[in-house]
Design a protein around this motif. Structure first.
Motif, PDB file in Angstrom:
ATOM      1  N   LEU A  13       0.833  -1.206   0.000  1.00 31.43           N
ATOM      2  CA  LEU A  13       0.000   0.000   0.000  1.00 31.43           C
ATOM      3  C   LEU A  13       0.867   1.255   0.000  1.00 31.43           C
ATOM      4  O   LEU A  13       0.558   2.226  -0.701  1.00 31.43           O
ATOM      5  N   MET A  14       1.937   1.252   0.783  1.00 32.77           N
ATOM      6  CA  MET A  14       2.848   2.406   0.814  1.00 32.77           C
ATOM      7  C   MET A  14       3.466   2.657  -0.553  1.00 32.77           C
ATOM      8  O   MET A  14       3.523   3.797  -1.016  1.00 32.77           O
ATOM      9  N   SER A  15       3.934   1.599  -1.176  1.00 30.31           N
ATOM     10  CA  SER A  15       4.566   1.735  -2.494  1.00 30.31           C
ATOM     11  C   SER A  15       3.586   2.280  -3.524  1.00 30.31           C
ATOM     12  O   SER A  15       3.921   3.179  -4.298  1.00 30.31           O
ATOM     13  N   ALA A  16       2.382   1.729  -3.518  1.00 29.11           N
ATOM     14  CA  ALA A  16       1.374   2.191  -4.479  1.00 29.11           C
ATOM     15  C   ALA A  16       1.009   3.652  -4.225  1.00 29.11           C
ATOM     16  O   ALA A  16       0.874   4.443  -5.166  1.00 29.11           O
ATOM     17  N   ALA A  17       0.868   4.025  -2.947  1.00 29.38           N
ATOM     18  CA  ALA A  17       0.545   5.418  -2.610  1.00 29.38           C
ATOM     19  C   ALA A  17       1.667   6.355  -3.051  1.00 29.38           C
ATOM     20  O   ALA A  17       1.401   7.441  -3.579  1.00 29.38           O
ATOM     21  N   ALA A  18       2.901   5.952  -2.835  1.00 35.01           N
ATOM     22  CA  ALA A  18       4.040   6.792  -3.241  1.00 35.01           C
ATOM     23  C   ALA A  18       4.027   7.026  -4.749  1.00 35.01           C
ATOM     24  O   ALA A  18       4.263   8.151  -5.214  1.00 35.01           O
ATOM     25  N   VAL A  19       3.725   5.988  -5.512  1.00 35.64           N
ATOM     26  CA  VAL A  19       3.651   6.137  -6.971  1.00 35.64           C
ATOM     27  C   VAL A  19       2.533   7.114  -7.334  1.00 35.64           C
ATOM     28  O   VAL A  19       2.729   8.028  -8.141  1.00 35.64           O
ATOM     29  N   LYS A  20       1.366   6.950  -6.716  1.00 34.09           N
ATOM     30  CA  LYS A  20       0.225   7.823  -7.030  1.00 34.09           C
ATOM     31  C   LYS A  20       0.457   9.255  -6.556  1.00 34.09           C
ATOM     32  O   LYS A  20      -0.182  10.182  -7.041  1.00 34.09           O
ATOM     33  N   LEU A  21       1.391   9.444  -5.624  1.00 29.74           N
ATOM     34  CA  LEU A  21       1.744  10.797  -5.185  1.00 29.74           C
ATOM     35  C   LEU A  21       2.799  11.433  -6.090  1.00 29.74           C
ATOM     36  O   LEU A  21       3.219  12.567  -5.860  1.00 29.74           O
ATOM     37  N   GLY A  22       3.213  10.704  -7.113  1.00 32.68           N
ATOM     38  CA  GLY A  22       4.203  11.235  -8.038  1.00 32.68           C
ATOM     39  C   GLY A  22       5.624  11.126  -7.519  1.00 32.68           C
ATOM     40  O   GLY A  22       6.505  11.855  -7.965  1.00 32.68           O
ATOM     41  N   ASP A  51      -6.485  11.378  -6.084  1.00 34.44           N
ATOM     42  CA  ASP A  51      -7.679  10.646  -5.666  1.00 34.44           C
ATOM     43  C   ASP A  51      -7.312   9.204  -5.312  1.00 34.44           C
ATOM     44  O   ASP A  51      -7.730   8.677  -4.278  1.00 34.44           O
ATOM     45  N   GLU A  52      -6.526   8.572  -6.167  1.00 35.22           N
ATOM     46  CA  GLU A  52      -6.073   7.205  -5.900  1.00 35.22           C
ATOM     47  C   GLU A  52      -5.153   7.167  -4.678  1.00 35.22           C
ATOM     48  O   GLU A  52      -5.246   6.247  -3.860  1.00 35.22           O
ATOM     49  N   ALA A  53      -4.269   8.143  -4.560  1.00 41.49           N
ATOM     50  CA  ALA A  53      -3.357   8.198  -3.408  1.00 41.49           C
ATOM     51  C   ALA A  53      -4.142   8.307  -2.105  1.00 41.49           C
ATOM     52  O   ALA A  53      -3.822   7.645  -1.112  1.00 41.49           O
ATOM     53  N   ARG A  54      -5.184   9.128  -2.099  1.00 38.60           N
ATOM     54  CA  ARG A  54      -6.025   9.292  -0.901  1.00 38.60           C
ATOM     55  C   ARG A  54      -6.614   7.944  -0.469  1.00 38.60           C
ATOM     56  O   ARG A  54      -6.587   7.584   0.702  1.00 38.60           O
ATOM     57  N   LYS A  55      -7.141   7.194  -1.417  1.00 37.17           N
ATOM     58  CA  LYS A  55      -7.729   5.888  -1.116  1.00 37.17           C
ATOM     59  C   LYS A  55      -6.696   4.937  -0.521  1.00 37.17           C
ATOM     60  O   LYS A  55      -6.972   4.229   0.460  1.00 37.17           O
ATOM     61  N   LEU A  56      -5.531   4.903  -1.124  1.00 36.90           N
ATOM     62  CA  LEU A  56      -4.478   4.011  -0.646  1.00 36.90           C
ATOM     63  C   LEU A  56      -3.990   4.413   0.746  1.00 36.90           C
ATOM     64  O   LEU A  56      -3.771   3.554   1.609  1.00 36.90           O
ATOM     65  N   ILE A  57      -3.845   5.703   0.988  1.00 35.96           N
ATOM     66  CA  ILE A  57      -3.395   6.177   2.298  1.00 35.96           C
ATOM     67  C   ILE A  57      -4.458   5.897   3.354  1.00 35.96           C
ATOM     68  O   ILE A  57      -4.132   5.492   4.484  1.00 35.96           O
ATOM     69  N   ASN A  58      -5.718   6.083   3.018  1.00 31.96           N
ATOM     70  CA  ASN A  58      -6.791   5.748   3.955  1.00 31.96           C
ATOM     71  C   ASN A  58      -6.751   4.264   4.326  1.00 31.96           C
ATOM     72  O   ASN A  58      -6.871   3.899   5.501  1.00 31.96           O
ATOM     73  N   ALA A  59      -6.606   3.400   3.324  1.00 32.69           N
ATOM     74  CA  ALA A  59      -6.542   1.961   3.578  1.00 32.69           C
ATOM     75  C   ALA A  59      -5.316   1.614   4.418  1.00 32.69           C
ATOM     76  O   ALA A  59      -5.396   0.806   5.350  1.00 32.69           O
ATOM     77  N   LEU A  60      -4.203   2.234   4.113  1.00 39.31           N
ATOM     78  CA  LEU A  60      -2.968   2.000   4.870  1.00 39.31           C
ATOM     79  C   LEU A  60      -3.135   2.425   6.320  1.00 39.31           C
ATOM     80  O   LEU A  60      -2.752   1.699   7.243  1.00 39.31           O
ATOM     81  N   ALA A  61      -3.713   3.588   6.536  1.00 35.66           N
ATOM     82  CA  ALA A  61      -3.916   4.078   7.903  1.00 35.66           C
ATOM     83  C   ALA A  61      -4.824   3.140   8.691  1.00 35.66           C
ATOM     84  O   ALA A  61      -4.558   2.841   9.866  1.00 35.66           O
ATOM     85  N   GLY A  62      -5.869   2.653   8.047  1.00 35.39           N
ATOM     86  CA  GLY A  62      -6.761   1.709   8.717  1.00 35.39           C
ATOM     87  C   GLY A  62      -6.055   0.417   9.064  1.00 35.39           C
ATOM     88  O   GLY A  62      -6.203  -0.112  10.173  1.00 35.39           O
TER      89      GLY A  62
END
Length: 130
Positions: free
Chosen positions: A47-56, A68-79
């Motif tokens: 999840l961290m790796s995917a979020a980092a990619v979506k954050l550019g 938008d995709e980064a937000r979803k991934l970070i929310n899932a990661l935080a949970g």
């Protein structure tokens, strides 16, 4: 129905199916041997790796940035981290929390209109990040 001897398609399909069945059985056996801590931390790292990619933050930011995709991934990661932290040792949870915080800050920095403190991705579970 009799299959002609020169029709190898039938045999190939059965061989393919048998190989796929063996792979599925092996994967099921393998996952049974993996400790929960490893499954949780591996999932968090993905999840961290995917979020980092979506954050550019990867090799092609112009084409990969998607807040938008980064937000979803970070929310899932935080949970996941919030729920999983009591189940894993602090040696595992602490670096995951640090990585999550870094992503939350990177999200705030990448946002053209930053969310109010406490309303950013994952902050529902982690509390305000600034």
């Amino acid at each position: 129905m009799t299959i002609p001897a020169d029709d190898h398609r039938h045999d190939d399909r059965h061989e393919n199916w048998a190989r796929q069945e063996e792979a599925a059985t092996a994967a099921t056996r393998d996952i049974a041997d993996v400790p929960a801590v490893e499954v949780i931390t591996t999932t968090a790292v993905h999840l961290m790796s995917a979020a980092a990619v979506k954050l550019g933050l990867a090799d092609d930011p112009e084409n990969q940035l998607d807040l938008d995709e980064a937000r979803k991934l970070i929310n899932a990661l935080a949970g996941l981290i919030t729920a999983g932290a009591p189940e894993v040792s602090s040696a595992h949870a602490s670096p995951l929390r640090d990585g999550l915080r870094s992503l939350q800050l990177a999200f705030r920095e990448a946002s053209p209109i930053p969310d109010p403190i406490g309303k950013g991705p994952g902050e529902k579970w982690t509390g305000p990040v600034n």
